[in-house]
Motif scaffolding. Structure first.
Motif, PDB file in Angstrom:
ATOM      1  N   GLU A   1      46.334  42.584  40.299  1.00  0.00           N
ATOM      2  CA  GLU A   1      45.944  42.710  41.705  1.00  0.00           C
ATOM      3  C   GLU A   1      44.431  42.795  41.848  1.00  0.00           C
ATOM      4  O   GLU A   1      43.850  42.182  42.753  1.00  0.00           O
ATOM      5  CB  GLU A   1      46.614  43.929  42.331  1.00  0.00           C
ATOM      6  N   VAL A   2      43.797  43.530  40.984  1.00  0.00           N
ATOM      7  CA  VAL A   2      42.337  43.652  41.024  1.00  0.00           C
ATOM      8  C   VAL A   2      41.701  42.295  40.735  1.00  0.00           C
ATOM      9  O   VAL A   2      40.768  41.871  41.425  1.00  0.00           O
ATOM     10  CB  VAL A   2      41.846  44.715  40.014  1.00  0.00           C
ATOM     11  N   ALA A   3      42.215  41.600  39.739  1.00  0.00           N
ATOM     12  CA  ALA A   3      41.684  40.275  39.406  1.00  0.00           C
ATOM     13  C   ALA A   3      41.882  39.313  40.571  1.00  0.00           C
ATOM     14  O   ALA A   3      41.005  38.495  40.864  1.00  0.00           O
ATOM     15  CB  ALA A   3      42.357  39.740  38.151  1.00  0.00           C
ATOM     16  N   GLN A   4      43.027  39.400  41.236  1.00  0.00           N
ATOM     17  CA  GLN A   4      43.301  38.532  42.391  1.00  0.00           C
ATOM     18  C   GLN A   4      42.301  38.804  43.517  1.00  0.00           C
ATOM     19  O   GLN A   4      41.761  37.883  44.120  1.00  0.00           O
ATOM     20  CB  GLN A   4      44.722  38.778  42.890  1.00  0.00           C
ATOM     21  N   ARG A   5      42.030  40.077  43.798  1.00  0.00           N
ATOM     22  CA  ARG A   5      41.069  40.424  44.857  1.00  0.00           C
ATOM     23  C   ARG A   5      39.666  39.929  44.514  1.00  0.00           C
ATOM     24  O   ARG A   5      38.957  39.425  45.377  1.00  0.00           O
ATOM     25  CB  ARG A   5      41.054  41.931  45.084  1.00  0.00           C
ATOM     26  N   ILE A   6      39.277  40.073  43.260  1.00  0.00           N
ATOM     27  CA  ILE A   6      37.956  39.603  42.846  1.00  0.00           C
ATOM     28  C   ILE A   6      37.869  38.097  42.999  1.00  0.00           C
ATOM     29  O   ILE A   6      36.876  37.564  43.510  1.00  0.00           O
ATOM     30  CB  ILE A   6      37.659  40.041  41.396  1.00  0.00           C
ATOM     31  N   ALA A   7      38.904  37.385  42.581  1.00  0.00           N
ATOM     32  CA  ALA A   7      38.920  35.927  42.698  1.00  0.00           C
ATOM     33  C   ALA A   7      38.858  35.491  44.159  1.00  0.00           C
ATOM     34  O   ALA A   7      38.157  34.529  44.495  1.00  0.00           O
ATOM     35  CB  ALA A   7      40.166  35.364  42.027  1.00  0.00           C
TER      36      ALA A   7
ATOM     37  N   ARG B   1      37.482  37.154  46.668  1.00  0.00           N
ATOM     38  CA  ARG B   1      36.125  37.408  47.170  1.00  0.00           C
ATOM     39  C   ARG B   1      35.146  36.346  46.681  1.00  0.00           C
ATOM     40  O   ARG B   1      34.276  35.898  47.428  1.00  0.00           O
ATOM     41  CB  ARG B   1      35.653  38.789  46.740  1.00  0.00           C
ATOM     42  N   ILE B   2      35.284  35.948  45.430  1.00  0.00           N
ATOM     43  CA  ILE B   2      34.409  34.898  44.887  1.00  0.00           C
ATOM     44  C   ILE B   2      34.636  33.598  45.642  1.00  0.00           C
ATOM     45  O   ILE B   2      33.678  32.908  46.017  1.00  0.00           O
ATOM     46  CB  ILE B   2      34.643  34.728  43.378  1.00  0.00           C
ATOM     47  N   THR B   3      35.896  33.255  45.893  1.00  0.00           N
ATOM     48  CA  THR B   3      36.216  32.017  46.606  1.00  0.00           C
ATOM     49  C   THR B   3      35.660  32.038  48.021  1.00  0.00           C
ATOM     50  O   THR B   3      35.084  31.045  48.482  1.00  0.00           O
ATOM     51  CB  THR B   3      37.742  31.810  46.643  1.00  0.00           C
ATOM     52  N   ILE B   4      35.798  33.152  48.713  1.00  0.00           N
ATOM     53  CA  ILE B   4      35.275  33.264  50.079  1.00  0.00           C
ATOM     54  C   ILE B   4      33.758  33.117  50.082  1.00  0.00           C
ATOM     55  O   ILE B   4      33.190  32.394  50.909  1.00  0.00           O
ATOM     56  CB  ILE B   4      35.704  34.604  50.713  1.00  0.00           C
TER      57      ILE B   4
END
Length: 71
Positions: A15-21, A23-26
C-alpha cells in the motif's frame, strides 16, 4: 526460523509503495502538462533547428574531449 512472512506487513508495504507510485505519477503528469503549455506556441521548424544546433554543439565538445584525451 520463519518460512512465512507476516501477510499484514506485506500488504502495508504494498500500500505504501502504491501511494508513492501514484504521487510520482501525478507529479510527472503535472510537469509534463506545464512543459507542454510552455512549448505549445513554438513552431516545428524552430524545434528542429534547435535540436540540430544542440547536437552540433555537444558533438563538437565530445570530439574536443576525445582529441585532448588522446594527446
Amino acid at each position: 526460523m520463519k518460512f512465512l512472512k507476516n501477510s499484514k506487513q506485506d500488504r502495508s508495504n504494498d500500500e505504501v509503495a502504491q501511494r508513492i507510485a501514484e504521487r510520482i505519477t501525478i507529479r510527472q503528469q503535472r510537469i509534463a502538462n506545464y512543459l507542454n503549455d510552455r512549448t505549445k506556441d513554438i513552431s516545428g521548424k524552430y524545434l528542429l533547428i534547435s535540436l540540430i544546433a544542440f547536437c552540433i554543439v555537444f558533438a563538437s565538445y565530445s570530439l574536443y574531449l576525445l582529441i585532448n584525451a588522446v594527446n
